[in-house]
Every structure is written in structure tokens, then in C-alpha cells.
Design an enzyme around this catalytic site. Structure first.
Site, mmCIF file in Angstrom:
data_model
loop_
_atom_site.group_PDB
_atom_site.id
_atom_site.type_symbol
_atom_site.label_atom_id
_atom_site.label_comp_id
_atom_site.label_asym_id
_atom_site.label_seq_id
_atom_site.Cartn_x
_atom_site.Cartn_y
_atom_site.Cartn_z
ATOM 1 N N ASN A 104 0.825 -1.209 0.000
ATOM 2 C CA ASN A 104 0.000 0.000 0.000
ATOM 3 C C ASN A 104 0.856 1.254 0.000
ATOM 4 O O ASN A 104 1.981 1.265 0.506
ATOM 5 C CB ASN A 104 -0.951 -0.010 1.200
ATOM 6 N N HIS A 123 5.848 -0.636 -2.662
ATOM 7 C CA HIS A 123 5.423 0.149 -3.826
ATOM 8 C C HIS A 123 5.528 1.645 -3.570
ATOM 9 O O HIS A 123 4.865 2.435 -4.238
ATOM 10 C CB HIS A 123 3.995 -0.243 -4.234
ATOM 11 N N CYS A 134 16.088 15.744 -10.974
ATOM 12 C CA CYS A 134 17.068 16.142 -9.953
ATOM 13 C C CYS A 134 16.764 15.547 -8.580
ATOM 14 O O CYS A 134 17.507 15.762 -7.638
ATOM 15 C CB CYS A 134 17.156 17.671 -9.857
ATOM 16 N N ASN A 222 -8.198 -12.918 3.939
ATOM 17 C CA ASN A 222 -8.613 -12.176 2.742
ATOM 18 C C ASN A 222 -10.081 -12.464 2.457
ATOM 19 O O ASN A 222 -10.578 -13.531 2.770
ATOM 20 C CB ASN A 222 -7.750 -12.606 1.539
HETATM 21 P P1 NAD Z 1 -5.874 -6.259 -4.954
HETATM 22 O O1 NAD Z 1 -6.783 -5.139 -5.295
HETATM 23 O O2 NAD Z 1 -5.288 -7.097 -6.020
HETATM 24 O O3 NAD Z 1 -6.535 -7.247 -3.927
HETATM 25 C C1 NAD Z 1 -7.088 -6.822 -2.762
HETATM 26 C C2 NAD Z 1 -7.633 -8.057 -2.037
HETATM 27 O O4 NAD Z 1 -8.164 -7.614 -0.810
HETATM 28 C C3 NAD Z 1 -8.735 -8.772 -2.804
HETATM 29 O O5 NAD Z 1 -8.377 -10.135 -2.969
HETATM 30 C C4 NAD Z 1 -9.979 -8.618 -1.897
HETATM 31 O O6 NAD Z 1 -10.687 -9.831 -1.793
HETATM 32 C C5 NAD Z 1 -9.373 -8.279 -0.565
HETATM 33 N N1 NAD Z 1 -10.153 -7.378 0.280
HETATM 34 C C6 NAD Z 1 -10.714 -6.188 -0.047
HETATM 35 N N2 NAD Z 1 -11.291 -5.637 1.037
HETATM 36 C C7 NAD Z 1 -11.099 -6.497 2.058
HETATM 37 C C8 NAD Z 1 -11.451 -6.510 3.428
HETATM 38 N N3 NAD Z 1 -12.132 -5.495 3.981
HETATM 39 N N4 NAD Z 1 -11.097 -7.561 4.197
HETATM 40 C C9 NAD Z 1 -10.417 -8.601 3.653
HETATM 41 N N5 NAD Z 1 -10.053 -8.655 2.362
HETATM 42 C C10 NAD Z 1 -10.379 -7.619 1.576
HETATM 43 O O7 NAD Z 1 -4.774 -5.596 -4.088
HETATM 44 P P2 NAD Z 1 -3.300 -5.961 -3.930
HETATM 45 O O8 NAD Z 1 -3.072 -7.427 -4.071
HETATM 46 O O9 NAD Z 1 -2.895 -5.305 -2.710
HETATM 47 O O10 NAD Z 1 -2.576 -5.290 -5.198
HETATM 48 C C11 NAD Z 1 -3.014 -4.131 -5.819
HETATM 49 C C12 NAD Z 1 -1.932 -3.081 -5.981
HETATM 50 O O11 NAD Z 1 -2.562 -1.842 -5.890
HETATM 51 C C13 NAD Z 1 -0.920 -3.053 -4.903
HETATM 52 O O12 NAD Z 1 0.271 -3.169 -5.539
HETATM 53 C C14 NAD Z 1 -1.001 -1.693 -4.242
HETATM 54 O O13 NAD Z 1 0.221 -1.016 -4.405
HETATM 55 C C15 NAD Z 1 -1.961 -0.916 -5.013
HETATM 56 N N6 NAD Z 1 -3.034 -0.276 -4.236
HETATM 57 C C16 NAD Z 1 -2.790 0.341 -3.043
HETATM 58 C C17 NAD Z 1 -3.821 0.936 -2.333
HETATM 59 C C18 NAD Z 1 -3.518 1.594 -1.008
HETATM 60 O O14 NAD Z 1 -2.433 2.088 -0.824
HETATM 61 N N7 NAD Z 1 -4.451 1.559 -0.059
HETATM 62 C C19 NAD Z 1 -5.111 0.930 -2.827
HETATM 63 C C20 NAD Z 1 -5.335 0.308 -4.076
HETATM 64 C C21 NAD Z 1 -4.277 -0.296 -4.753
#
Ligand code: NAD
Length: 257
Positions: A104, A123, A134, A222
């Protein structure tokens, strides 16, 4: 579910080097949409538009990037840690946490009180911006102001270079130090807990494998199934905040007795 929660609580009580791995699902309860779920970012924007190479070479792509990124940051800056982040901060206070590795970019582990040296941001972070030429750093709020005041593609005050948030885009190299450290710490952990990640993006997809190879127990919390569930010691499908709050409740109970 109760039995699984008790098992994870027991794992935590017995462990000393816990590595927690968080994905976008750890922050959805703070009001930040994940990418792949329905209503997530990729329902609205096309990931193809956000490759780093396009950002470097095409003004229209840069405009689109900043439009998406500005929208995302508006929800990030208001967001508060939820029970997932608070539970992980509590693991540090209990002296159980080796580190939290996060995909995140929202800074919520910092806001929850985990110390800087315990957080590995694979990330990067959306909370700062750098000049790609720069490397001058800018506060994100200041750059956000410029965009909200009509600037479409912000540039560096010193060298006119391109400004970009300190996050890793598709096609951009992963930070080497953070990635290596994450692999090492995962391998050295005695308990590896995944929270809210679909575990399909690299290096996320390899981290649980490394942990298992090093002898750790693997727990996956998850909402949806992941490709790694078959070899995990415990899988809990549900709402992460509620599950983590219940697990920490059990841990506290056990430690008190
Ligand atoms: P993803 O979107 O691929 O998967 C998120 C997972 O979380 C899903 O499998 C879903 O089932 C689960 N999920 C969602 N809400 C939930 C909850 N309340 N309780 C339990 N499970 C829950 O996300 P990812 O695998 O983290 O990869 C996505 C990429 O996007 C990452 O690389 C990240 O850098 C970026 N991202 C970051 C943010 C942030 O900083 N908050 C937000 C969106 C995306």
C-alpha cells in the site's frame, strides 16, 4: 471461524518474528478502494494507460496519470487507520512484530503508530513527490494544490523535470533495498500473515513462498480466495478488520492469563 481465530491467536502468542504482509484489502475499511474488486480503481481507469514508459514519453498519459492520482490522493489523505492497522501496531507493542511489508501507498501503517523501521513499503508512498530528473522532494499536499488549481502536469521548480509521486508504477523498477529486505525478512519469519492481498502481483506472489521455505507458519486473511491458499496453515475468508480485532482480543486474553 471461531476455531480458526483461536488458532491464529495461538500462533501469534508462540511467535517472536512475525512478518505481516498487507495489500489494498487492508485499507478498504479506511475508505480506500482496492484495484481489482468491483468498484475498484480498474473499473474506472485502464491500467494500460499508467505504464511508467508512457509517463516518461507522452504528455497525454502524464495528464491522465495525474488525474487518476489526484483523485486517489483525495481519499488517501482523509483516511484513518482501521482495526487492521491498529492490530499490526499492537503486535509491535507486544514485541512480536519483525516488520510489516506493505504494497500500500497510503501511509496508514505509519499513522497507526508502527515505527518507521518496521515498515517496508514495496510500492513506495503517495505522501511525497519527487522530481524524476534532480530528485528534489516535494510535499504531496503542495503538489495536490497545484493540480487542483489547474496545473495538469506539474514540473520541478528547480530544473523543470517531471514530478511524480514516490510510488512504483507498472513497468517501473521495484526499490531494490526494500525488495531484498522483504524477501530476507519473510524467509527469517516464524509466522507470516497476509492481510487483504490477492497475492497475484510480484513480488507479493513470491513472499509467502519464501516464508514457507524458511519454516514459517502461513496465515492468509482475505475476503476472496488466493492462489496460495492450498499450502497455507490457516485461511480465513472475511472482513479483515473484524477478524484482526477478534484475533488480537484472544491474544490479549491469553497473554493476561
Ligand atoms: P488487490 O486489489 O489485487 O486485492 C485486494 C484483495 O483484498 C482482494 O483479494 C480482496 O478480496 C481483498 N479485500 C478487499 N477488502 C477487504 C477486506 N475489507 N477484508 C479482507 N479482504 C479484503 O490488491 P493488492 O493485491 O494489494 O494489489 C493491488 C496493488 O494496488 C498493490 O500493488 C497496491 O500497491 C496498489 N493499491 C494500493 C492501495 C492503497 O495504498 N491503499 C489501494 C489500491 C491499490
Amino acid at each position: 471461524m471461531e476455531e480458526l481465530i483461536e488458532t491464529v491467536a495461538e500462533f501469534i502468542v508462540r511467535s517472536r518474528r512475525i512478518v505481516v504482509f498487507t495489500g489494498a484489502g487492508a485499507s478498504t475499511e479506511s475508505g480506500i478502494a482496492d484495484f481489482r474488486s468491483r468498484g475498484g480503481i480498474w473499473d474506472k481507469y485502464n491500467p494500460e494507460d499508467f505504464y511508467f514508459q508512457k509517463f516518461l514519453t507522452n504528455e497525454e498519459s502524464r495528464e491522465k496519470y495525474w488525474q487518476m492520482s489526484t483523485e486517489v490522493y483525495e481519499s488517501l489523505k482523509k483516511a484513518k487507520p482501521n482495526p487492521v492497522h491498529l492490530a499490526i501496531a499492537e503486535l509491535e507493542k507486544l514485541d512480536k512484530l519483525d516488520c510489516v511489508i506493505t504494497q500500500n501507498i497510503d501511509g496508514l501503517h505509519h499513522k497507526a503508530g508502527n515505527s518507521r523501521e518496521k515498515i517496508i513499503e514495496l510500492h513506495g508512498t503517495a505522501l511525497s513527490v519527487s522530481c524524476l530528473s534532480c530528485r528534489r522532494k516535494y510535499d504531496r499536499d503542495e503538489v495536490q494544490e497545484r493540480i487542483l488549481n489547474g496545473v495538469k502536469v506539474p514540473r520541478c521548480d528547480d530544473c523543470e523535470g517531471l514530478l511524480k509521486p514516490d510510488t512504483i508504477s507498472f513497468g517501473q523498477a521495484m526499490p531494490e533495498r526494500e525488495t531484498n529486505e522483504a524477501y530476507e525478512r519473510s524467509f527469517g519469519s516464524d509466522l507470516f500473515v497476509v492481510i487483504g492481498s490477492s497475492l497475484v502481483v510480484q513480488p507479493a506472489a513470491t513472499m509467502p513462498v519464501r516464508a514457507k521455505q524458511g519454516g514459517a507458519k502461513l496465515v492468509i486473511i482475505n475476503r476472496d480466495p488466493t492462489p496460495h491458499d492450498s499450502y497455507a496453515d490457516v485461511v480465513i475468508n472475511g472482513v479483515a478488520g473484524e477478524i484482526m480485532a477478534r484475533i488480537l482480543g484472544k491474544v490479549r486474553e491469553t497473554i493476561r492469563h
